[in-house]
Design a protein around this motif. Structure first.
Motif, PDB file in Angstrom:
ATOM      1  N   GLY A 238       0.119  46.857  22.001  1.00 21.51           N
ATOM      2  CA  GLY A 238      -1.139  47.555  21.795  1.00 21.51           C
ATOM      3  C   GLY A 238      -0.975  49.056  21.752  1.00 21.51           C
TER       4      GLY A 238
ATOM      5  N   GLY B 186       0.625  50.589  18.601  1.00 25.62           N
ATOM      6  CA  GLY B 186      -0.095  50.396  17.345  1.00 25.62           C
ATOM      7  C   GLY B 186       0.434  49.224  16.536  1.00 25.62           C
TER       8      GLY B 186
ATOM      9  N   ARG C 263      -2.225  46.645  15.955  1.00 28.36           N
ATOM     10  CA  ARG C 263      -3.191  47.139  14.971  1.00 28.36           C
ATOM     11  C   ARG C 263      -2.620  47.073  13.556  1.00 28.36           C
ATOM     12  NH1 ARG C 263      -3.812  51.527  17.249  1.00 28.36           N
ATOM     13  NH2 ARG C 263      -2.964  53.094  15.841  1.00 28.36           N
TER      14      ARG C 263
ATOM     15  N   SER D 292      -2.656  43.299  12.331  1.00 27.49           N
ATOM     16  CA  SER D 292      -3.994  42.796  12.032  1.00 27.49           C
ATOM     17  C   SER D 292      -4.576  43.489  10.810  1.00 27.49           C
ATOM     18  CB  SER D 292      -4.909  42.982  13.251  1.00 27.49           C
ATOM     19  OG  SER D 292      -4.944  44.327  13.658  1.00 27.49           O
ATOM     20  N   ARG D 293      -4.345  44.792  10.680  1.00 29.49           N
ATOM     21  CA  ARG D 293      -4.864  45.530   9.529  1.00 29.49           C
ATOM     22  C   ARG D 293      -4.221  45.034   8.231  1.00 29.49           C
ATOM     23  NH1 ARG D 293      -4.642  51.623  10.625  1.00 29.49           N
ATOM     24  NH2 ARG D 293      -6.514  51.117  11.827  1.00 29.49           N
TER      25      ARG D 293
ATOM     26  N   ALA E 136      -7.592  45.270  20.635  1.00 29.42           N
ATOM     27  CA  ALA E 136      -6.942  45.619  19.367  1.00 29.42           C
ATOM     28  C   ALA E 136      -7.745  45.156  18.161  1.00 29.42           C
ATOM     29  CB  ALA E 136      -5.535  45.012  19.323  1.00 29.42           C
ATOM     30  N   MET E 137      -8.388  43.989  18.289  1.00 33.52           N
ATOM     31  CA  MET E 137      -9.058  43.399  17.135  1.00 33.52           C
ATOM     32  C   MET E 137     -10.475  43.908  16.917  1.00 33.52           C
ATOM     33  SD  MET E 137      -7.207  41.602  15.282  1.00 33.52           S
ATOM     34  CE  MET E 137      -8.620  41.224  14.252  1.00 33.52           C
TER      35      MET E 137
ATOM     36  N   ILE F  17     -10.981  46.767  14.130  1.00 38.71           N
ATOM     37  CA  ILE F  17     -10.611  46.308  12.789  1.00 38.71           C
ATOM     38  C   ILE F  17     -11.556  45.210  12.327  1.00 38.71           C
ATOM     39  CG2 ILE F  17      -8.734  45.344  11.406  1.00 38.71           C
ATOM     40  CD1 ILE F  17      -6.855  46.458  13.648  1.00 38.71           C
TER      41      ILE F  17
ATOM     42  N   ASP G 178     -13.625  54.496  17.482  1.00 39.03           N
ATOM     43  CA  ASP G 178     -12.900  53.229  17.570  1.00 39.03           C
ATOM     44  C   ASP G 178     -12.694  52.571  16.215  1.00 39.03           C
ATOM     45  OD1 ASP G 178     -12.691  53.512  20.224  1.00 39.03           O
ATOM     46  OD2 ASP G 178     -14.213  52.035  20.777  1.00 39.03           O
TER      47      ASP G 178
ATOM     48  N   ASP H 172      -9.599  54.465  13.705  1.00 38.91           N
ATOM     49  CA  ASP H 172      -8.357  54.872  14.348  1.00 38.91           C
ATOM     50  C   ASP H 172      -7.238  54.877  13.311  1.00 38.91           C
ATOM     51  OD1 ASP H 172      -6.178  55.342  15.902  1.00 38.91           O
ATOM     52  OD2 ASP H 172      -6.669  53.861  17.442  1.00 38.91           O
TER      53      ASP H 172
ATOM     54  N   THR I  13       1.277  54.165  13.184  1.00 38.67           N
ATOM     55  CA  THR I  13       1.693  52.859  13.694  1.00 38.67           C
ATOM     56  C   THR I  13       3.021  52.474  13.051  1.00 38.67           C
ATOM     57  OG1 THR I  13       0.565  51.640  11.927  1.00 38.67           O
ATOM     58  CG2 THR I  13      -0.711  52.109  13.926  1.00 38.67           C
TER      59      THR I  13
END
Length: 451
Positions: free
Chosen positions: A77, A80, A83, A86-87, A122-123, A126, A221, A224, A228
Motif C-alpha cells: 500500500g 503504491g 494502487r 488496481s489502476r 487502496a481500492m 480508484i 483521495d 492521487d 508508483t
C-alpha cells in the motif's frame, strides 16, 4: 440453566461488540462471567488457567503469519504497488466493465496477500473514480469491494495466503491448497453470482434515473497521482508469494527427507511455514526494489508490525473465550444437541462455523472458536480433513458480515456511506451468496466425493 448462561454470554459478545466495545475486554470478562454463573470453577481460575493458555497458544501458532502478512500489505500500500495494479486493471477493462474491474482488481490484491484493510483503503479512491465515470451509483461500491475482498479470495480459492486460510492447517494437518476442486467451485459461484447481482442492481438504479450521486469528495483521495512502481514491478511481490508458496507446499515440504527430519524432532510440518517464507521473501524484495517509493521504510515496517497486533489479539481473545466455554459442563449438553441433529456432519460443521462467525462478527474469530471448540470432534467424524478445512472457512465467510462486523463498519466509513445506503447489497454478496456456495459444496462432496 447453565446452557442459558452460555447463550447469554454469546449474545452479550455480539451485542457489546456491535456497540463498539473491544473484544479484547469483552471476551475475558464474559468468559469469567460464564464460569462465575455456572459455578463449574472459580472465575479467576477460568481467566488464568483456561483463557490465557488458550489465547497464548493461538498467538504462538499464528503470530508469524499475522505479522508477515501485515508488513507485506503495508508495503504494497505505502509503495503504491497496490494502487498501480488496481489502476492498470480498471484502465484496461474500462468504464463499460466498471463493476467487474473493481471486483477483479480487489480480488488480485487480496489473493496476492494484501490484507483486507489495506485493500479497502487502496481500492476506494480508484473504485470511486471508476464508478463516477461510469455513472454507477456510489452506494454499490462497497458491495463490489467486499465481493472481491471478503468472499472467494478469502475463503474459497485454494492457495490464498490470507491468514484465515492458514488457520485450519495446524489442527487439521492440511495445506492452504486444501480441497482445490471444491474451493474453485465455491469461488466461481461467489464471483459470478456476485457480479450478476451488482450489475442487476446497477442497471435497475440507472434505468430509474439514479447516477453516481452527489457526494462530498473534495479531498485528494480520488486524484492521487503520486509515483508508483510500474505494473510488472508491482506484480512481482505477488508472483513471488504465489510461486514460492506453491513450490514449498507441494515439493520441498513434501520431500521424504524433509518430512523425516521433522519426524525425528517429534513434530509435523506446519502448514503456515510456506506462506511465512514466501511473504518474507516478497517483503525483502520490496524493501530493496521499492526504495524510491518508500520514503520512510522503518516507519512502514513498524506500522505494519503494530497493525498485526490488534487482529491477532482480538482473535486470540475470542479463542480464549471459546476455551472457557468448552471447559464448562454445560457445553457437553450443547455438543450432544448438535450431534443429535439429524443432518450430515458436514452441515453441522457449517452451521456451527457460520453461527459463531455471525455472533462475533468476524470470520477469523468464528474459525478460531470453532477450531478450539469442536475441531477435534469434527476430525473424529472421519470427514476428509481437506473438506473440513474448506467447509469451515466457507461457512465462516457467511454470517461474519452481519451489521456489527468491524470490517463492514470500516469499509462504510472509508467510502463515506451508511448501512442504510449500502448494507443490503453487501449482505447479498457476502452472506447470502457465500452461504449458498457453502451449501452447494457440501451437497456436491456428499454426492460425488469431489475434493
Amino acid at each position: 440453566m447453565d446452557v442459558a448462561v452460555i447463550l447469554l454470554t454469546l449474545v452479550g459478545l455480539m451485542y457489546f461488540a456491535y456497540r463498539g466495545v473491544s473484544v479484547l475486554i469483552l471476551a475475558p470478562i464474559l468468559a469469567m462471567a460464564a464460569a462465575l454463573l455456572t459455578s463449574d470453577f472459580p472465575f479467576l481460575y477460568a481467566l488464568s488457567n483456561v483463557f490465557m493458555p488458550a489465547a497464548a497458544n493461538y498467538i504462538k501458532l499464528y503470530f508469524p503469519i499475522f505479522i508477515a502478512g501485515a508488513i507485506f500489505g503495508k508495503l504494497m500500500g505505502a509503495s503504491g504497488a497496490a494502487r498501480a495494479l488496481s489502476r492498470f486493471i480498471i484502465q484496461h477493462l474500462g468504464t463499460k466493465h466498471a463493476i467487474l474491474s473493481v471486483v477483479l482488481a480487489t480480488a488480485l490484491l487480496t489473493y496476492g496477500g494484501v490484507s483486507l484493510f489495506v485493500v479497502v483503503f487502496a481500492m476506494y479512491p480508484i473504485g470511486a473514480a471508476t464508478f463516477r465515470a461510469a455513472g454507477i451509483p456510489k452506494r454499490l461500491l462497497p458491495a463490489a469491494i467486499t465481493l472481491g475482498a471478503f468472499t472467494f479470495t478469502m475463503t474459497a480459492l485454494p492457495g490464498t495466503p490470507q491468514y484465515l486460510n492458514t488457520m485450519p492447517t495446524i489442527p487439521f494437518g492440511t495445506t492452504i491448497y486444501a480441497a482445490p476442486a471444491l474451493g474453485l467451485l465455491a469461488g466461481t459461484m461467489m464471483l459470478v453470482l456476485g457480479i450478476l447481482w451488482i450489475k442487476y442492481r446497477a442497471q435497475k438504479a440507472m434505468a430509474a434515473g439514479e447516477n453516481y450521486g452527489d457526494h462530498d469528495e473534495s479531498d485528494k483521495d480520488l486524484d492521487d497521482n503520486s509515483a508508483t512502481p510500474g505494473v510488472f514491478m508491482a506484480l512481482v511481490p505477488i508472483l513471488l508469494v504465489f510461486v514460492i508458496n506453491f513450490a514449498l507446499t507441494n515439493f520441498y515440504f513434501k520431500s521424504p527427507a524433509v518430512i523425516a527430519e521433522y519426524e525425528t524432532l517429534d513434530t509435523r510440518i506446519n502448514g503456515t511455514w510456506p506462506v511465512i517464507i514466501a511473504l518474507a521473501v516478497a517483503i525483502v524484495f520490496m524493501l530493496v526494489s521499492y526504495r524510491r517509493y518508500l520514503f520512510d521504510t522503518n516507519k512502514h515496517v513498524f506500522d505494519g508490525s503494530v497493525g498485526s497486533l490488534l487482529p491477532i489479539f482480538n482473535t486470540a481473545s475470542e479463542v480464549g473465550y471459546g476455551a472457557v466455554i468448552t471447559a464448562l459442563s454445560a457445553f457437553v449438553i450443547i455438543k450432544a444437541g448438535i450431534a443429535a441433529i439429524d443432518i450430515p456432519d458436514l452441515f453441522k460443521v457449517a452451521l456451527t462455523s457460520t453461527s459463531l462467525a455471525g455472533i462475533i462478527g468476524s470470520s477469523s474469530g468464528g474459525t478460531g472458536m470453532v477450531l478450539a471448540l469442536l475441531g477435534n470432534d469434527f476430525l473424529n467424524t472421519g470427514i476428509n480433513p481437506e473438506v473440513l478445512h474448506r467447509v469451515v472457512l466457507l461457512a465462516a465467510g457467511g454470517l461474519d458480515t452481519l451489521p456489527h462486523c468491524g470490517a463492514v463498519i470500516t469499509l462504510l466509513a472509508v467510502c463515506r456511506l451508511t448501512h442504510r445506503q449500502s448494507y443490503g447489497d453487501i449482505a447479498v454478496v457476502t452472506m447470502a451468496i457465500p452461504l449458498m456456495a457453502a451449501f452447494t459444496v457440501i451437497v456436491v462432496h456428499l454426492s460425488t466425493g469431489l475434493v
